[in-house]
Structure formats: structure tokens, C-alpha cells
Design a protein around this motif. Sequence first.
Motif, PDB file in Angstrom:
ATOM      1  N   VAL A  19      -6.229 -10.048   3.300  1.00 49.61           N
ATOM      2  CA  VAL A  19      -6.244  -9.097   2.242  1.00 49.61           C
ATOM      3  C   VAL A  19      -4.684  -9.336   1.663  1.00 49.61           C
ATOM      4  O   VAL A  19      -4.269  -9.584   0.766  1.00 49.61           O
ATOM      5  CB  VAL A  19      -6.958  -7.895   2.292  1.00 49.61           C
ATOM      6  N   PHE A  45     -10.834 -10.895  -4.793  1.00 50.56           N
ATOM      7  CA  PHE A  45     -11.169  -9.692  -4.210  1.00 50.56           C
ATOM      8  C   PHE A  45     -12.274  -9.078  -4.655  1.00 50.56           C
ATOM      9  O   PHE A  45     -13.005  -8.365  -4.049  1.00 50.56           O
ATOM     10  CB  PHE A  45      -9.989  -8.689  -4.536  1.00 50.56           C
ATOM     11  N   THR A  70     -13.053  -0.213   1.854  1.00 47.83           N
ATOM     12  CA  THR A  70     -13.491  -1.585   1.173  1.00 47.83           C
ATOM     13  C   THR A  70     -13.325  -1.736  -0.392  1.00 47.83           C
ATOM     14  O   THR A  70     -12.708  -2.485  -1.008  1.00 47.83           O
ATOM     15  CB  THR A  70     -14.486  -2.404   1.768  1.00 47.83           C
ATOM     16  N   PHE A  84     -10.273  -2.108  -2.257  1.00 41.34           N
ATOM     17  CA  PHE A  84      -9.511  -3.495  -2.199  1.00 41.34           C
ATOM     18  C   PHE A  84      -9.495  -4.072  -3.523  1.00 41.34           C
ATOM     19  O   PHE A  84      -8.783  -4.942  -4.043  1.00 41.34           O
ATOM     20  CB  PHE A  84     -10.049  -4.480  -1.238  1.00 41.34           C
TER      21      PHE A  84
END
Length: 483
Positions: A257, A299, A333, A336
Motif C-alpha cells: 500500500v 486501491f 482497510t 485505504f
Amino acid sequence: MDSTLKPTAVLMSGRLAGVVVAFAIPVVLARVLDQAAFGTYKQLFLIFATLYGIGQLGMAESLFYFLPARPERSGRYALNSFVVLAGAGALCLATLWAGRNLIAGWFGNRDLATGLPWIGLYLGLMLASALLEIIQVARKRFTGAALTYAASDVGRTALCLLPVLLAPRLESVLIGGAAFAALRFGATWLVLNREFAADLRPDRSLLRQQIAYAMPFELAVLFEILQANLHQYAVSLHFDAATFAIYSVGCLQVPLVDLVAGTTCNVMMVKMGEDIQAGRRGDALAEWHGTVRKLALVFFPLVGVLLVNARDLIVFLFTARYAASVPIFMVWTASFLLLSLPVDGVMRVFADTRFLFLLGATKLLIIVACVHWFLAQFGLLGGVFVSMLAVLVGKTLALARVKRHLNAGVTGLLPWASLAAIFAAALAAGLPALLVKESLALPPLASMLLSGLIYLLAYAALVGGFRASGLRRRLVSIVETRS
């Protein structure tokens, strides 16, 4: 662009190799150590990460500017940084050693007192060696820097894990880490002598230049580090070490990431900087749109895959003992998605460091003011919620600033039609993946591989169909008409 992308790819390959290997450290330790010891390990390295970012004082990063700008004084700049970093490291070691019982009392974890001197030694040596790869990059030794990144992470992984596998105690990890940091310190001194033997001496007048350059950036970094880590400190102070272990597993750092976001942002900054210097503000806006679109393409589906496989992933990596981390991981999560907006890069292109400083301070104040209430209302999830709130407010304020810098209207600020289509594709692709996962009772690894493959195939088909249908052009036309 080739001159920029090639070294970027070389450096990214080295960092990626190292990061993937180093990811094994918490995975192995979660199995070898009991939950309380693993939580203590996480608390120790939370302290390390905070002080490592602050303790550099901008001196390591300053070499990216001074070494290329004044090559005839490179040795002096490099040794100045080394001396300051070593001094900061020695101060951190002394502080952690002397205050070990007080810090352990704050955290309510007596085991921290034993580990803090070791983590202080590790921190001191790592701070002194923070310029190891930076020197090589600044002197265009890109292959050497990539190899150093990879070798460093491989060595750290080996020296942290081998002792604990032989003697499964937290002290084994810390002793192995200190041994690695000593080797890295020695490697840094060898590189300094190899690169700058003829001019390796301190220079007070140049040091004043470095400090004047580094301090404004360091203030912005200080607030960024504090606001990024404060929610973890709050959880540590409210709960015991074993509970903090559950929280820290939920806040899992996915290796790719930061690497993808950081590298893509760096390339965007190079292109936008050229456009701004040439007076091509419209091209800079197009580059911003293109970067946001590319990051969203990565993403958005990544978040979808991780959400579909959240439970299997946590149980597979950290065992069923950490199943309580799954809800935390799912909320974490989701954050993100906001990495698709590299607003900090635009601020740096326009040298708007004052706004970055104020932005970091604002996010820190939000967390300080709200974290206790969120933890009281939502338990462990409250730590993630308040962190997401601060990031969301920060992104919103930064987008308003980007709008001003790029002279864009609300409808032209972001590629809204593309983002909506990518989000819809990422959301819809989760349905067949979930159906397969729920209908087949497979082991975690097999379930993740199969559902992940189905998700990616469905996502690719939806995005491809969206492009082929011309729907994006019609959505863009509607947005432009309304603007």
C-alpha cells in the motif's frame, strides 16, 4: 521521464523485496509468543517508530537536497548529518533507559521496562544509520541503494527471527534486532568512508544551513507522526498488552500500500513540477486527475479483495487467537480508499509546507479531543474510527487547497465519473466472490486464492466493459455540462 522512472523502478524493486520478507516478522512472532508478549513487542516498536521518525530531525532527508546541490562539500554535509543522528540516537537511548520504569507505568505493562533499554539501543543505532540508503540515492547509486534496502530487510528479518525460534522469548527478538542495527551502523560508516574519504569532516557553517533547511519540514513531520500513531497510544493506555495485540493486528500494514502510493505520488510530483514551472496549469490538473484515477484502479479493488477475505486473511496469518481483530481490520482497510487522493504531493509541488504543518496539527487536535469518547463508545473500534475521522477531515481540507492551487472548480477537481465507475465495479465484483466463498467451505488459503481470483476477473470484466461501452464519456459529458 525515462530518467525518472528507471531509477524509481529499481529502488521500488529493492524496497518491495525487503518489505515482503520483513512482513514475516510479526506473522512468526504472533505464533511463537503469547498474546501478552506479542502486545508488548508491538508497544515497544510503536515507541521505536514514533521516535525514529521524530529523531531524524530532517537531517537524513536534507541530504537529498545538499549532496546534489553542493557535491564538493558532500562529505561535510554527510558527516554533519551522521553526527546529529548519532547524537539524537544516544539521547533516545539514554532517555528510554532512564525512564523505562516510568514509561512502563504509563502503559500499565511492567514487561516494557525490560525491553525499553534494548529498543533504545536498536533505535540509537538505526537513527545513526538512517542515511545509509539516502547517500547512495543522492549520489545516483540506485542499484546499490536497492540492494541495500533488500539486504537490510532480509538481514533484519533473519536476526530477529532466528534467535526467537531458538529461544521463544521477547528478549531474543530484541537482542537479535540490536545485533542487526550494530551491523547496519558499521555498514553506514564504511559507506561514508568509501564515498567521502577526502572530505569527511564536520563543518559548523554548513550544519547551520542544514538545520535551517530541515526544521520547517521536521515540524510538519512531527505532527504527521504524532497524529498517525496517537490512536495506538490511546488504545495502549486504555487496555492491557494482550488487547493491544488484537488492535495492532487489526491495524495491519499491507506491504504494497505505502509503496505504491508513495512511488506513484513521487512520479506525479516530478511531472506536475515540470508543468507548473512551464506555466501549464491545465496539464498539471490533468496529471493530478490521471494519478487519482490510477491509484483508484489499484486501491478500490484492493480494498474489495481484503474485505471479502478479511477473516480468512487474519486467521491464516495470525491464527484464530486473533479472530477478534477482523472487525478492526475491515474498518482499517476501508481507509485505504483515501490513499487514492495524494494531496500531500500537490502541497509539496507548490511548496505549501505551512499548510501541511497546519493540516497535521488539525488532525492531531481532532484525535486528542475525540479519542477518549470514541474508545468509550465503540471500544477498540473507536481507535480506528477516530483515526479515520481525522484523515477524512484532513483530506477534505487538503482538497479545498488543491482546488485553489490548480484553479479548478468542484466538478473539475476530481475525475468524478471515473471514480464512480471504478467504485461501482469494485463493489459489484465482491458479489460473485462472496457467493463462491460462502458456498464452498474451503481452508483459509484456498478460499482466499479462489475468491480473490474470481473478484479480480469480475472487476477486470466490469472495468473493461465500462470503458468499451463509452459510459465514461457520457458521464464526463454530463459533469461538464452541469459545471
